[in-house]
Write a protein that holds these residues in place. Structure first.
Motif, short mmCIF file in Angstrom:
data_model
loop_
_atom_site.label_atom_id
_atom_site.label_comp_id
_atom_site.label_asym_id
_atom_site.label_seq_id
_atom_site.Cartn_x
_atom_site.Cartn_y
_atom_site.Cartn_z
N GLN A 1 7.43 18.90 0.23
CA GLN A 1 8.16 17.54 0.81
C GLN A 1 7.22 16.66 1.46
N VAL A 2 6.90 15.71 0.92
CA VAL A 2 5.92 14.64 1.27
C VAL A 2 6.63 13.69 1.82
N ARG A 3 6.23 13.35 3.38
CA ARG A 3 6.77 12.36 4.06
C ARG A 3 6.09 11.47 4.71
N PHE A 4 6.44 10.07 4.55
CA PHE A 4 5.53 8.95 5.14
C PHE A 4 5.71 8.91 6.60
N VAL A 5 4.63 9.05 7.43
CA VAL A 5 4.93 9.01 9.01
C VAL A 5 4.67 7.40 9.38
N LEU B 1 -2.91 5.31 5.63
CA LEU B 1 -1.54 5.56 5.79
C LEU B 1 -1.36 7.11 5.93
N ARG B 2 -0.51 7.25 7.07
CA ARG B 2 -0.43 8.80 7.49
C ARG B 2 0.78 9.49 6.97
N TYR B 3 0.74 10.78 6.17
CA TYR B 3 1.61 11.27 5.79
C TYR B 3 1.89 12.91 6.28
N VAL B 4 2.96 13.37 5.96
CA VAL B 4 3.20 14.78 6.17
C VAL B 4 3.44 15.67 5.12
N ALA C 1 0.84 -1.28 0.16
CA ALA C 1 -0.24 0.03 -0.03
C ALA C 1 0.91 1.36 0.17
N LYS C 2 1.90 1.08 0.84
CA LYS C 2 2.79 2.37 0.74
C LYS C 2 3.51 2.72 -0.32
N GLU C 3 4.11 1.47 -1.11
CA GLU C 3 4.42 1.68 -2.44
C GLU C 3 3.69 2.47 -3.52
N HIS C 4 2.13 1.89 -3.49
CA HIS C 4 1.26 2.37 -4.30
C HIS C 4 0.87 3.79 -4.07
N ALA C 5 1.00 4.11 -2.83
CA ALA C 5 0.47 5.48 -2.29
C ALA C 5 1.59 6.54 -2.56
N ASP C 6 2.84 6.09 -2.41
CA ASP C 6 4.23 6.97 -2.72
C ASP C 6 4.05 7.12 -4.13
N LEU D 1 -4.20 11.94 5.50
CA LEU D 1 -4.34 10.50 5.53
C LEU D 1 -4.64 10.00 4.14
N VAL D 2 -3.96 9.13 3.65
CA VAL D 2 -4.33 8.52 2.38
C VAL D 2 -4.68 7.06 2.73
N GLN D 3 -5.95 6.89 2.01
CA GLN D 3 -6.57 5.59 2.10
C GLN D 3 -6.66 4.86 0.66
N ILE D 4 -5.94 3.50 0.59
CA ILE D 4 -6.09 3.10 -0.52
C ILE D 4 -6.63 1.58 -0.41
N GLY D 5 -7.13 1.16 -1.37
CA GLY D 5 -7.89 -0.44 -1.35
C GLY D 5 -7.32 -1.08 -2.26
N ARG D 6 -7.28 -2.41 -1.79
CA ARG D 6 -6.68 -3.52 -2.43
C ARG D 6 -8.08 -4.67 -2.55
N SER D 7 -8.14 -5.18 -3.88
CA SER D 7 -8.93 -6.10 -4.16
C SER D 7 -8.69 -7.11 -5.07
#
Length: 244
Positions: free
Chosen positions: A177-181, A201-204, A107-112, A219-225
């Motif tokens: 600057q987007v940073r994963f928390v 996932l929480r980002y700043v 999820a982090k990989e896709h959100a990034d 907050l980024v919400q990502i779905g997987r199906s």
């Protein structure tokens, strides 16, 4: 010796045999039943509780058997139940934790990658990844032409990126600057028979003029199906929101 004496002796012998036959431990039987149901702990987190309960009942059965003046039957059953409950409980818990860590990493990989598209100004591509798989345009389609000619799609696209905090992320562009928390949450959602894992996932975002960056948490919400009968995971960006 009369027939009556023989019958009396036979009855006495049968009574003694029954009296000497030890009873069966009810706790041992119950623990074995719970161990059978605990096998489902691999598939359901609720059944992990059954595995824990089965292990406790099995331990209680072994304790009561060991302390009884006339030990009942069931020690082997209680030992087997204890081992099975520990096995299924540990297996289910380990599998679930491992799966969760893998899902979070993916999820982090896709959100990034999605956030990189937004910061690079490739909003039309990013918007496609916000839609579910069946609503996206075919690979290689002219996105600019599509949004130019389709008024409804263009309105939904513009409305999506005008929301906060997305509007500020777009405005900051590559300078921000987007940073994963951290990983925030994971829930399961079912719709029309299809299950989806929703990960938050929480980002700043650090951006601002004059060398004084302003920090904003989002907050980024990502779905997987996975489609029924398929084995390929489908990812979609569900939402970008400010924490409440």
């Amino acid at each position: 010796m009369s027939q009556e004496s023989w019958d009396s002796r036979d009855e006495s012998t049968e009574f003694d045999a029954v009296a000497e036959y030890p009873p069966v431990s009810r706790l041992a039987v119950l623990s074995l039943v719970l161990a059978i149901f605990a096998s489902g702990a691999v598939f359901s987190p609720l059944l992990v509780c059954v595995a824990v309960a089965g292990a406790l009942v099995a331990a209680a059965a072994l304790w009561s058997i060991a302390r009884a003046e006339r030990p009942p039957l069931g020690r082997r059953a209680a030992v087997a139940a204890l081992l099975l409950c520990v096995l299924f409980g540990a297996w289910g818990t380990t599998w679930r934790i491992t799966r969760q860590q893998v899902l979070y990493a993916q999820a982090k990989e896709h959100a990034d990658k999605w956030l990189q598209l937004v910061q690079a100004g490739r909003l039309q591509e990013a918007y496609q990844l916000h839609l579910n798989q069946d609503s996206r345009l075919a690979p290689g389609a002219d996105l600019a032409e599509h949004f130019k000619n389709n008024r409804d799609s263009r309105r939904e696209f513009e409305s999506f990126f005008q929301r906060e905090p997305l509007q500020r992320i777009v405005a900051a562009g590559a300078e921000g600057q987007v940073r994963f928390v951290r990983y925030e949450d994971q829930v399961d959602e079912s719709y029309a028979g299809q299950k989806m894992d929703l990960l938050t996932l929480r980002y700043v975002l650090e951006a601002g003029p004059g060398g004084r960056p302003q920090t904003e948490v989002f907050l980024v919400q990502i779905g997987r199906s996975v489609a029924p009968g398929g084995d390929e995971a489908r990812w979609e960006l569900r939402s970008v929101e400010t924490p409440k």
